[in-house]
Write a protein that holds these residues in place. Structure first.
Motif, PDB file in Angstrom:
ATOM      1  N   ASP A   1      -1.208  -6.445   6.150  1.00  0.00           N
ATOM      2  CA  ASP A   1      -2.290  -7.528   6.299  1.00  0.00           C
ATOM      3  C   ASP A   1      -3.459  -6.916   5.517  1.00  0.00           C
ATOM      4  OD1 ASP A   1      -0.283  -9.065   7.382  1.00  0.00           O
ATOM      5  OD2 ASP A   1      -1.077  -8.765   9.225  1.00  0.00           O
ATOM      6  N   LYS A   2      -3.847  -7.991   4.773  1.00  0.00           N
ATOM      7  CA  LYS A   2      -5.309  -7.826   4.064  1.00  0.00           C
ATOM      8  C   LYS A   2      -6.525  -7.353   4.904  1.00  0.00           C
ATOM      9  CE  LYS A   2      -5.032 -11.085   1.107  1.00  0.00           C
ATOM     10  NZ  LYS A   2      -5.507 -12.017  -0.154  1.00  0.00           N
ATOM     11  N   GLU A   3      -6.428  -8.149   6.023  1.00  0.00           N
ATOM     12  CA  GLU A   3      -7.638  -7.983   6.936  1.00  0.00           C
ATOM     13  C   GLU A   3      -7.484  -6.767   7.650  1.00  0.00           C
ATOM     14  OE1 GLU A   3      -4.615 -10.638   9.026  1.00  0.00           O
ATOM     15  OE2 GLU A   3      -5.564 -10.832   7.057  1.00  0.00           O
ATOM     16  N   LYS A   4      -6.270  -6.015   7.777  1.00  0.00           N
ATOM     17  CA  LYS A   4      -6.045  -4.691   8.311  1.00  0.00           C
ATOM     18  C   LYS A   4      -6.438  -3.596   7.611  1.00  0.00           C
ATOM     19  CE  LYS A   4      -2.987  -6.666  11.810  1.00  0.00           C
ATOM     20  NZ  LYS A   4      -1.768  -6.496  12.420  1.00  0.00           N
ATOM     21  N   LEU A   5      -6.761  -3.818   6.078  1.00  0.00           N
ATOM     22  CA  LEU A   5      -6.954  -2.588   5.377  1.00  0.00           C
ATOM     23  C   LEU A   5      -8.230  -1.737   5.590  1.00  0.00           C
ATOM     24  CD1 LEU A   5      -6.377  -4.195   1.850  1.00  0.00           C
ATOM     25  CD2 LEU A   5      -5.018  -3.002   2.992  1.00  0.00           C
TER      26      LEU A   5
ATOM     27  N   LYS B   1     -13.047   0.254  -0.533  1.00  0.00           N
ATOM     28  CA  LYS B   1     -13.221  -0.760   0.053  1.00  0.00           C
ATOM     29  C   LYS B   1     -14.076  -2.136  -0.684  1.00  0.00           C
ATOM     30  CE  LYS B   1     -12.604   1.672   4.460  1.00  0.00           C
ATOM     31  NZ  LYS B   1     -13.098   2.073   5.789  1.00  0.00           N
ATOM     32  N   ILE B   2     -15.181  -1.291  -1.498  1.00  0.00           N
ATOM     33  CA  ILE B   2     -15.828  -2.095  -2.294  1.00  0.00           C
ATOM     34  C   ILE B   2     -15.183  -2.870  -3.366  1.00  0.00           C
ATOM     35  CG2 ILE B   2     -17.859  -1.915  -4.101  1.00  0.00           C
ATOM     36  CD1 ILE B   2     -18.928   0.413  -2.313  1.00  0.00           C
ATOM     37  N   PHE B   3     -14.630  -2.167  -4.153  1.00  0.00           N
ATOM     38  CA  PHE B   3     -13.508  -2.767  -5.193  1.00  0.00           C
ATOM     39  C   PHE B   3     -12.563  -3.659  -4.500  1.00  0.00           C
ATOM     40  CE2 PHE B   3     -11.554   1.623  -5.816  1.00  0.00           C
ATOM     41  CZ  PHE B   3     -10.217   0.959  -5.590  1.00  0.00           C
ATOM     42  N   LEU B   4     -12.124  -3.456  -3.486  1.00  0.00           N
ATOM     43  CA  LEU B   4     -11.396  -4.469  -3.059  1.00  0.00           C
ATOM     44  C   LEU B   4     -11.816  -5.663  -2.402  1.00  0.00           C
ATOM     45  CD1 LEU B   4      -9.073  -2.162  -0.801  1.00  0.00           C
ATOM     46  CD2 LEU B   4      -8.107  -3.894  -2.535  1.00  0.00           C
ATOM     47  N   GLN B   5     -13.091  -5.817  -1.917  1.00  0.00           N
ATOM     48  CA  GLN B   5     -13.646  -6.868  -1.830  1.00  0.00           C
ATOM     49  C   GLN B   5     -14.118  -7.644  -3.055  1.00  0.00           C
ATOM     50  OE1 GLN B   5     -17.180  -5.376   0.531  1.00  0.00           O
ATOM     51  NE2 GLN B   5     -16.009  -5.237   2.401  1.00  0.00           N
TER      52      GLN B   5
ATOM     53  N   ASN C   1      -0.260  19.233  -3.150  1.00  0.00           N
ATOM     54  CA  ASN C   1      -1.478  19.259  -3.657  1.00  0.00           C
ATOM     55  C   ASN C   1      -1.964  18.029  -4.206  1.00  0.00           C
ATOM     56  OD1 ASN C   1      -3.825  20.153  -4.750  1.00  0.00           O
ATOM     57  ND2 ASN C   1      -2.958  21.154  -6.485  1.00  0.00           N
ATOM     58  N   ASP C   2      -2.488  17.103  -3.368  1.00  0.00           N
ATOM     59  CA  ASP C   2      -2.882  15.370  -3.852  1.00  0.00           C
ATOM     60  C   ASP C   2      -4.244  15.242  -3.425  1.00  0.00           C
ATOM     61  OD1 ASP C   2      -2.788  12.809  -4.029  1.00  0.00           O
ATOM     62  OD2 ASP C   2      -1.123  12.446  -2.925  1.00  0.00           O
ATOM     63  N   GLU C   3      -5.063  14.776  -4.308  1.00  0.00           N
ATOM     64  CA  GLU C   3      -6.579  14.381  -4.031  1.00  0.00           C
ATOM     65  C   GLU C   3      -6.476  13.283  -3.314  1.00  0.00           C
ATOM     66  OE1 GLU C   3      -7.042  11.983  -8.222  1.00  0.00           O
ATOM     67  OE2 GLU C   3      -7.589  14.102  -8.159  1.00  0.00           O
ATOM     68  N   ASN C   4      -5.316  12.538  -3.260  1.00  0.00           N
ATOM     69  CA  ASN C   4      -5.570  11.372  -2.365  1.00  0.00           C
ATOM     70  C   ASN C   4      -4.603  11.667  -1.101  1.00  0.00           C
ATOM     71  OD1 ASN C   4      -6.742   9.242  -3.902  1.00  0.00           O
ATOM     72  ND2 ASN C   4      -5.138   9.702  -5.324  1.00  0.00           N
ATOM     73  N   ARG C   5      -4.426  12.836  -0.645  1.00  0.00           N
ATOM     74  CA  ARG C   5      -3.683  13.208   0.510  1.00  0.00           C
ATOM     75  C   ARG C   5      -4.056  12.450   1.885  1.00  0.00           C
ATOM     76  NH1 ARG C   5       1.468  15.289   1.949  1.00  0.00           N
ATOM     77  NH2 ARG C   5       1.247  16.075   4.181  1.00  0.00           N
ATOM     78  N   ASP C   6      -3.102  11.811   2.529  1.00  0.00           N
ATOM     79  CA  ASP C   6      -3.367  11.102   3.670  1.00  0.00           C
ATOM     80  C   ASP C   6      -4.079   9.703   3.531  1.00  0.00           C
ATOM     81  OD1 ASP C   6      -2.004  12.936   5.341  1.00  0.00           O
ATOM     82  OD2 ASP C   6      -3.765  14.240   5.393  1.00  0.00           O
ATOM     83  N   LYS C   7      -4.558   9.342   2.370  1.00  0.00           N
ATOM     84  CA  LYS C   7      -5.227   8.162   1.966  1.00  0.00           C
ATOM     85  C   LYS C   7      -4.094   6.852   1.836  1.00  0.00           C
ATOM     86  CE  LYS C   7      -9.715   9.404   1.293  1.00  0.00           C
ATOM     87  NZ  LYS C   7      -9.610  10.876   1.856  1.00  0.00           N
ATOM     88  N   TRP C   8      -4.638   5.985   2.129  1.00  0.00           N
ATOM     89  CA  TRP C   8      -3.916   4.533   1.766  1.00  0.00           C
ATOM     90  C   TRP C   8      -4.296   3.824   0.498  1.00  0.00           C
ATOM     91  CZ3 TRP C   8       0.278   2.399   4.546  1.00  0.00           C
ATOM     92  CH2 TRP C   8       0.655   2.845   5.760  1.00  0.00           C
ATOM     93  N   ILE C   9      -3.646   3.878  -0.657  1.00  0.00           N
ATOM     94  CA  ILE C   9      -4.308   3.651  -1.772  1.00  0.00           C
ATOM     95  C   ILE C   9      -3.121   2.277  -2.411  1.00  0.00           C
ATOM     96  CG2 ILE C   9      -5.347   5.366  -2.500  1.00  0.00           C
ATOM     97  CD1 ILE C   9      -3.302   6.187  -4.499  1.00  0.00           C
ATOM     98  N   GLY C  10      -3.522   1.576  -3.534  1.00  0.00           N
ATOM     99  CA  GLY C  10      -2.583   0.680  -4.251  1.00  0.00           C
ATOM    100  C   GLY C  10      -1.888   1.692  -5.187  1.00  0.00           C
TER     101      GLY C  10
ATOM    102  N   MET D   1       0.753  -1.294   0.090  1.00  0.00           N
ATOM    103  CA  MET D   1       0.013  -0.202   0.192  1.00  0.00           C
ATOM    104  C   MET D   1       0.905   1.302  -0.074  1.00  0.00           C
ATOM    105  SD  MET D   1      -2.883  -1.302  -0.140  1.00  0.00           S
ATOM    106  CE  MET D   1      -4.142   0.199   0.526  1.00  0.00           C
ATOM    107  N   LEU D   2       0.218   2.371  -0.505  1.00  0.00           N
ATOM    108  CA  LEU D   2       0.961   3.769  -0.834  1.00  0.00           C
ATOM    109  C   LEU D   2       0.200   4.446   0.129  1.00  0.00           C
ATOM    110  CD1 LEU D   2       3.162   5.577  -1.806  1.00  0.00           C
ATOM    111  CD2 LEU D   2       1.487   5.881  -3.825  1.00  0.00           C
ATOM    112  N   HIS D   3       0.627   5.108   1.036  1.00  0.00           N
ATOM    113  CA  HIS D   3       0.294   6.143   2.114  1.00  0.00           C
ATOM    114  C   HIS D   3       0.593   7.531   1.662  1.00  0.00           C
ATOM    115  CE1 HIS D   3      -0.232   7.808   6.524  1.00  0.00           C
ATOM    116  NE2 HIS D   3      -1.299   8.016   5.561  1.00  0.00           N
TER     117      HIS D   3
END
Length: 156
Positions: A105-109, A119-123, A25-34, A17-19
């Motif tokens: 760990d996947k269960e901690k995502l 969370k929907i598309f990961l499931q 100036n980041d639309e994903n700032r502070d998010k965890w993404i692939g 994961m990328l934090h």
């Protein structure tokens, strides 16, 4: 409209994961993404994901699958994100200039700060569904998911 790729690299029950904490100036700032990013001129989804993973992680994908097209809508803005899942890669992880890379760990995502739709598309990806189309509609501020449509049928 923009086209992007997003890849979840998997190893030993974890995703890389990328934090997103390094860009101002980041639309994903502070998010965890692939891992992923925007298409360059002339690229296919596969070209883009291979390049983006290499640029952001230093890894070369050797085994991956194209899982879905995810359409994000927020007001007048639309993005088509091409979702990939990788189980084979080689090389050494390098530092990323967009954030911090970490095996989670996947269960901690679900405990991480993510977009609601992620969370929907990961499931769905975890279920190894055949290729799917997912539309995620956010409110005009982009803060809350208001609708999710899977293969033409509303699921939220």
């Amino acid at each position: 409209m923009k086209n992007t790729t997003l890849c979840y690299l998997e190893k030993d029950g974890q995703y890389l994961m990328l934090h997103r904490i390094k860009k101002g100036n980041d639309e994903n700032r502070d998010k965890w993404i692939g891992i992923g990013g925007k298409f360059e001129k002339g690229e296919s989804p596969e070209d883009c994901v291979l390049r983006e993973v290499r640029e952001e992680t230093g890894l070369l994908l050797t085994d991956y699958r194209y899982c879905a097209i995810v359409t994000f809508v927020c007001g007048d803005w639309t993005e088509y994100m091409h979702l990939f899942h990788a189980t084979g890669f080689e090389g050494e992880i390098k530092e990323c200039d967009e954030g911090v890379l970490e095996w989670i760990d996947k269960e901690k995502l679900c405990n991480l700060q993510q977009w609601e739709g992620d969370k929907i598309f990961l499931q769905l990806m975890e279920k190894h569904l055949p290729f799917f189309s997912l539309k995620l509609v956010y409110d005009d501020a982009g803060e809350h998911l208001t609708q999710a449509v899977l293969n033409g049928e509303r699921i939220r």
